[in-house]
Design a protein around this motif. Structure first.
Motif, PDB file in Angstrom:
ATOM      1  N   LEU A  11      18.450   7.434  -1.700  1.00 32.69           N
ATOM      2  CA  LEU A  11      19.238   7.232  -0.478  1.00 32.69           C
ATOM      3  C   LEU A  11      20.589   6.606  -0.782  1.00 32.69           C
ATOM      4  CD1 LEU A  11      19.810   7.114   2.533  1.00 32.69           C
ATOM      5  CD2 LEU A  11      18.440   5.002   2.635  1.00 32.69           C
ATOM      6  N   LYS A  12      20.623   5.541  -1.569  1.00 37.26           N
ATOM      7  CA  LYS A  12      21.902   4.872  -1.861  1.00 37.26           C
ATOM      8  C   LYS A  12      22.866   5.816  -2.561  1.00 37.26           C
ATOM      9  CE  LYS A  12      20.277   0.080  -1.926  1.00 37.26           C
ATOM     10  NZ  LYS A  12      20.143  -1.163  -2.720  1.00 37.26           N
ATOM     11  N   GLN A  13      22.342   6.604  -3.484  1.00 39.32           N
ATOM     12  CA  GLN A  13      23.189   7.558  -4.195  1.00 39.32           C
ATOM     13  C   GLN A  13      23.687   8.655  -3.240  1.00 39.32           C
ATOM     14  OE1 GLN A  13      20.265   6.363  -5.168  1.00 39.32           O
ATOM     15  NE2 GLN A  13      20.245   5.920  -7.368  1.00 39.32           N
ATOM     16  N   GLN A  14      22.808   9.099  -2.327  1.00 38.42           N
ATOM     17  CA  GLN A  14      23.228  10.097  -1.347  1.00 38.42           C
ATOM     18  C   GLN A  14      24.324   9.536  -0.438  1.00 38.42           C
ATOM     19  OE1 GLN A  14      20.388  12.434   0.888  1.00 38.42           O
ATOM     20  NE2 GLN A  14      18.781  12.122  -0.646  1.00 38.42           N
ATOM     21  N   GLN A  15      24.179   8.303  -0.029  1.00 40.75           N
ATOM     22  CA  GLN A  15      25.205   7.677   0.806  1.00 40.75           C
ATOM     23  C   GLN A  15      26.530   7.592   0.059  1.00 40.75           C
ATOM     24  OE1 GLN A  15      22.794   4.157   1.482  1.00 40.75           O
ATOM     25  NE2 GLN A  15      22.632   4.603   3.679  1.00 40.75           N
TER      26      GLN A  15
END
Length: 254
Positions: A105-109
């Motif tokens: 999720l953090k990388q996608q954000q």
């Protein structure tokens, strides 16, 4: 003229009959095909598609959220190299997908935010992929909103309130096969959305409309989506195609 604003014609699923697929689409009036990127592994296929159908293929460039893994910065560098190198019609498809995997999720954000900023720098629209992630996508759009941020909320499947919020960020709603599904839900409120905020798409080979649901989708099936919008808006097939194609021109600038 009909415009399919989102179709993966380079997919392996079309390798056996791509020419026939294109002919069927053109026969029913689809003359413009906008092609979203996934990741670096598909680049050669995208370029081949453009070379073979140069008059009707319009490429985007971006990193799809389901391809955001440990090497996402390397993939982003690939995207940046290409958008600096040549012309594309949008940055997409980009966004957040928490259906398949929440570990990144953090990388996608991070990837979503960076690519939005590149789109604003290049004065290009974005094409958003959102699955099980409306809150997360809207959070970043709220951070990045500006007059220079605009585009398409691809395969919109949200509520009426979420549709209004997406439109408030200068996004058109990409409407495809889901509008024809019995449980698709969006058909219940679409008439409340002005047609100026809608573009047509197939997401082929995925999300085939009724009566082809569960089978391989293709751009010629976009007429089933148009027929559904004719029923919803109670206007002619031609009016739907004219308005939505003009909307696509407003987004992509071509």
């Amino acid at each position: 003229m009909i415009t399919d604003t989102h179709t993966h014609l380079y997919s392996e699923q079309f390798d056996e009959d791509r020419e026939s697929v294109m002919e069927r689409a053109k026969k029913i009036g689809v003359s413009r095909f906008f092609i979203p990127a996934i990741d670096s592994s598909y680049m050669d296929r995208m370029l081949d598609l453009e070379k073979n159908y140069s008059n009707s293929i319009f490429l985007m460039m971006g990193l799809h959220p389901t391809s955001v893994k440990e090497n996402y910065k390397e993939e982003l560098n690939f995207v940046k190299k290409w958008i600096d190198k040549r012309n594309f019609y949008a940055i997409g498809e980009i966004g957040i997908d928490l259906y398949w995997d929440k570990d990144f999720l953090k990388q996608q954000q991070d990837a979503f935010r960076i690519q939005i900023q590149w789109a604003k720098e290049k004065k290009l629209p974005i094409v958003i992929h959102c699955r099980n992630a409306f809150d997360e996508v809207f959070e970043i759009l709220e951070e990045e909103k500006s007059d220079s941020l605009y585009g398409i909320f691809h395969c919109f499947t949200g509520t009426f309130e979420q549709a209004q919020q997406a439109i408030s960020y200068n996004m058109k709603l990409g409407i495809g096969g889901v509008a024809t599904f019995k449980n698709g839900k969006i058909d219940k409120f679409l008439k409340q959305i002005d047609l100026k905020n809608i573009v047509l798409e197939t997401d082929a080979p995925y999300l085939a409309p009724t009566p082809y649901r569960g089978k391989r989708n293709e751009s010629s099936y976009i007429t089933n989506v148009i027929d559904k919008l004719v029923d919803i808006y109670d206007i002619s097939f031609q009016e739907i195609t004219e308005i939505t194609t003009q909307n696509s021109k407003d987004v992509f600038g071509v």
